[in-house]
Write an enzyme that holds these catalytic residues in place. Structure first.
Site, mmCIF file in Angstrom:
data_model
loop_
_atom_site.group_PDB
_atom_site.id
_atom_site.type_symbol
_atom_site.label_atom_id
_atom_site.label_comp_id
_atom_site.label_asym_id
_atom_site.label_seq_id
_atom_site.Cartn_x
_atom_site.Cartn_y
_atom_site.Cartn_z
ATOM 1 C CG ASP A 98 -2.249 0.359 1.110
ATOM 2 O OD1 ASP A 98 -2.546 1.463 0.302
ATOM 3 O OD2 ASP A 98 -3.209 -0.366 1.402
ATOM 4 C CG ASP A 195 -4.949 5.239 0.884
ATOM 5 O OD1 ASP A 195 -5.519 4.615 1.185
ATOM 6 O OD2 ASP A 195 -4.875 6.348 1.828
ATOM 7 C CD GLU A 250 -9.041 4.171 -1.427
ATOM 8 O OE1 GLU A 250 -9.763 3.973 -0.921
ATOM 9 O OE2 GLU A 250 -8.147 5.048 -1.282
ATOM 10 C CG HIS A 323 -9.112 -1.633 3.956
ATOM 11 N ND1 HIS A 323 -8.859 -1.557 2.879
ATOM 12 C CD2 HIS A 323 -8.708 -0.518 4.810
ATOM 13 C CE1 HIS A 323 -8.549 -0.494 2.418
ATOM 14 N NE2 HIS A 323 -8.081 0.309 3.563
ATOM 15 C CG ASP A 324 -11.510 1.682 3.426
ATOM 16 O OD1 ASP A 324 -11.004 1.436 4.596
ATOM 17 O OD2 ASP A 324 -11.023 2.201 2.420
HETATM 18 O O1 TEU Z 1 -9.729 5.095 1.928
HETATM 19 C C1 TEU Z 1 -10.108 6.320 1.257
HETATM 20 C C2 TEU Z 1 -11.666 6.578 1.435
HETATM 21 O O2 TEU Z 1 -12.078 7.248 0.406
HETATM 22 C C3 TEU Z 1 -12.396 6.198 2.523
HETATM 23 O O3 TEU Z 1 -12.137 7.221 3.435
HETATM 24 C C4 TEU Z 1 -13.482 5.800 2.385
HETATM 25 O O4 TEU Z 1 -14.301 6.567 1.636
HETATM 26 C C5 TEU Z 1 -14.108 5.325 3.710
HETATM 27 O O5 TEU Z 1 -13.128 4.438 4.438
HETATM 28 C C6 TEU Z 1 -15.241 4.833 3.771
HETATM 29 O O6 TEU Z 1 -15.746 4.434 4.983
HETATM 30 C C7 TEU Z 1 -8.250 5.093 2.202
HETATM 31 C C8 TEU Z 1 -8.048 3.494 2.966
HETATM 32 O O7 TEU Z 1 -8.551 2.711 2.069
HETATM 33 C C9 TEU Z 1 -8.522 4.075 4.184
HETATM 34 O O8 TEU Z 1 -8.726 2.704 4.932
HETATM 35 C C10 TEU Z 1 -8.075 5.197 4.788
HETATM 36 O O9 TEU Z 1 -8.596 5.294 6.113
HETATM 37 C C11 TEU Z 1 -7.991 6.394 4.225
HETATM 38 O O10 TEU Z 1 -7.624 6.133 2.611
HETATM 39 C C12 TEU Z 1 -6.980 7.215 4.734
HETATM 40 O O11 TEU Z 1 -5.645 6.770 4.102
#
Ligand code: TEU
Ligand code: CA
Length: 545
Positions: A98, A195, A250, A323-324
């Protein structure tokens, strides 16, 4: 369409903190991953994408990096990392790391220097303003400009206030990023997942956003900034173009009509991207904590529209969870009466579209969302902040819990369920986050032992995808005329034609699309398919010629 290894690969995402604990301290780690490489090889995935493993104070579980060249002490050492990388390569798999460079941790040396005085050489590594120039809000709640009393100015953070945004306008920042990328590529890693990469070029006119339309704020203001493509081209020229490595961006806030600028084949930018259209389908005007209903016709249209938008020039990665976001079976399937069937149906979708599939850890077991009854069980900064803000507003607790059960990122961060013993076999200590109580039924040991499990369904379909490149590169056409229960499509090339029928309902239904004479049942989630009928959550694949 040009053939490349990363188009034919299947990605498996590991969230290291929750994957496997090798030393009994309750936190997943690199030794834990090493122990499970045989399991992953048996599943048949090609590329392991690791969520961040760098040094971090863990405000956002590693997405806040304080040293890009060091391994997080909780996860192990550089020697463990090298052993893991070697173990991955020996098994014929690849490793993608990442890359989190829209922001760093506030504990990174650069920010420590930057905040110390207005004339520090690192001042311009971040964005400082005497007053907040706009109304931007941060993803994890509150305003995006934070006052820092050392110098009496505000710095920008689109995520938590411990994640200050890096200033890519500064060529020194860009050179630092390229150097750290080369550091890892020279160690032999096989690429990066980047990211929030569409956010790195800021709109320096600092326009206000419409607080009641977060979708357009992301698209028009936070993402797709004026120098973005210049930065990406420079990055690729300086780093990835000199290695046989892949990149996947992403891409929140990137609409279809801009996607080719990122992944068009001659552009020298990214190999592929993760778009967010289906992930935000059930977000209301104020974002994810304001959820709304989604419908199957809209869901399908997103895949069809993206297929058409990419055509033969550009590539995406297909994912149904990560994971989000909530567990795919809980979000798009039925995690109670038809968990097994619907998890397999979703696997069929994931693995038969054009695009590189990305499987999130545990989805190959049909792991589900968790429903903590106690606010104190939540760990994710986004949920914890949302709970605090809601309680400050005096929101109804029962309703808040219901929303968290549906949208919290902790749904997918519960420990991987390895077996039915204590803490699901994840750790011999106390897990950092509570295990989903359904581990006694849903776990890897049981799944590997059962030839009809979701695990083996993935394994077999992964192998078929390798063998039949029609499923990778072939054309795609949606066939169901916008049905509210059926998703039907054709994939074809000169070699073969496949028909895919997916019943997104718990009812037996008759299929309005004909299976041509001579078509052979190819794969599915019920023993013997019946042409013309789909049982609850049945997935059928037919092969012609
Ligand atoms: O996620 C980016 C993002 O857009 C997220 O904030 C998403 O909208 C959110 O998780 C939805 O609940 C990336 C990573 O995947 C995330 O884990 C990180 O927290 C974020 O960037 C900050 O680095
Ligand atoms: Ca550990």
């Amino acid at each position: 369409m040009t053939r490349t290894w990363w188009k034919e690969a299947v990605i498996y995402q590991i969230y290291p903190r929750s994957f496997n604990d090798g030393n009994g301290d309750g936190v997943g780690d690199l030794r834990g991953i090493i122990e499970k490489l045989d399991y992953l090889q048996h599943l048949g995935v090609d590329v392991l994408w690791l969520s961040p493993v760098y040094a971090s104070p863990n405000d956002d579980n590693g997405y806040d990096i304080s040293d890009y060249r060091a391994i997080m002490s909780e996860f192990g050492s550089m020697a463990d990392f090298e052993e893991m990388l070697d173990g991955i390569h020996r098994r014929g798999m690849k490793l993608v790391m990442d890359l989190v460079v829209n922001h760093s941790s506030d504990e990174h040396e650069w920010f420590q220097q930057s905040r110390s005085s207005k004339d520090n050489p690192y001042r311009d590594y971040y964005f400082w303003e005497p007053e907040p120039p706009n109304n931007w809000i941060a993803f994890f709640g509150g305003k995006a400009w934070e006052y820092d009393d050392t110098t009496g100015e505000y710095y920008l953070h689109l995520f938590s206030k411990k994640q200050p945004d890096l200033n890519w306008e500064n060529p020194k920042v860009r050179e630092e990023v390229y150097e750290l990328m080369r550091f890892w590529l020279d160690k032999g890693i096989d690429g990066f997942r980047m990211d929030v990469i569409p956010f790195i070029s800021k709109r320096l006119d600092w326009p206000d956003i419409n607080l009641n339309d977060f979708g357009s704020a992301m698209r028009d203001v936070y993402a797709n900034g004026p120098r973005l493509h210049e930065f990406l081209q420079e990055m690729v020229r300086e780093t990835l173009s000199n290695y046989d490595a892949m990149s996947v961006g992403e891409a929140p806030g990137v609409p279809r009509d801009l996607a080719k600028l990122y992944v068009g084949e001659g552009r020298g930018e990214l190999n592929m991207l993760f778009h967010f259209d289906h992930m935000t389908l059930d977000w209301g005007p104020k974002g994810k904590f304001d959820p709304k209903a989604w419908s199957l016709p809209e869901f399908k249209q997103i895949f069809t529209d993206w297929h058409e938008a990419m055509g033969d020039d550009g590539w995406i990665s297909i994912f149904l969870d990560n994971h989000d976001f909530p567990r795919m079976v809980s979000r798009w399937g039925d995690d109670s009466d038809y968990r097994m069937e619907s998890a397999k149906l979703l696997a069929t979708l994931l693995l038969t579209l054009r695009g590189t599939p990305s499987v999130y850890q545990g989805s190959e077991l049909g792991m589900t969302n968790v429903a903590y009854e106690d606010f104190a069980d939540y760990r994710d900064i986004e949920s914890v902040n949302a709970i605090r803000e809601a309680q400050e507003r005096g929101a109804d607790s029962a309703q808040l819990l219901q929303i968290l059960h549906r949208v919290s990122r902790d749904n997918v961060r519960t420990p991987m369920q390895w077996n039915s013993r204590s803490h699901a076999g994840f750790t011999e200590g106390e897990p950092w986050i509570r295990v989903n109580p359904n581990y006694t039924e849903i776990n890897a040991e049981a799944a590997v032992a059962d030839p009809d499990s979701i695990f083996h369904y993935y394994r077999r379909l992964l192998a078929l995808r390798k063998k039949h490149l029609t499923l990778v590169y072939g054309e795609y056409e949606q066939l169901d005329g916008g049905s509210d229960w059926l998703y039907a499509y054709r994939r074809w090339d000169e070699e073969a034609t496949f028909l895919v029928f997916l019943n997104f309902s718990g009812k037996e239904q008759s299929v309005p699309v004909e299976v041509p004479e001579g078509a052979q049942p190819f794969f599915g989630n019920y023993p013997v398919p019946d042409a013309g009928t789909l049982r609850p959550w049945e997935a059928q694949l037919w092969k012609l010629a």
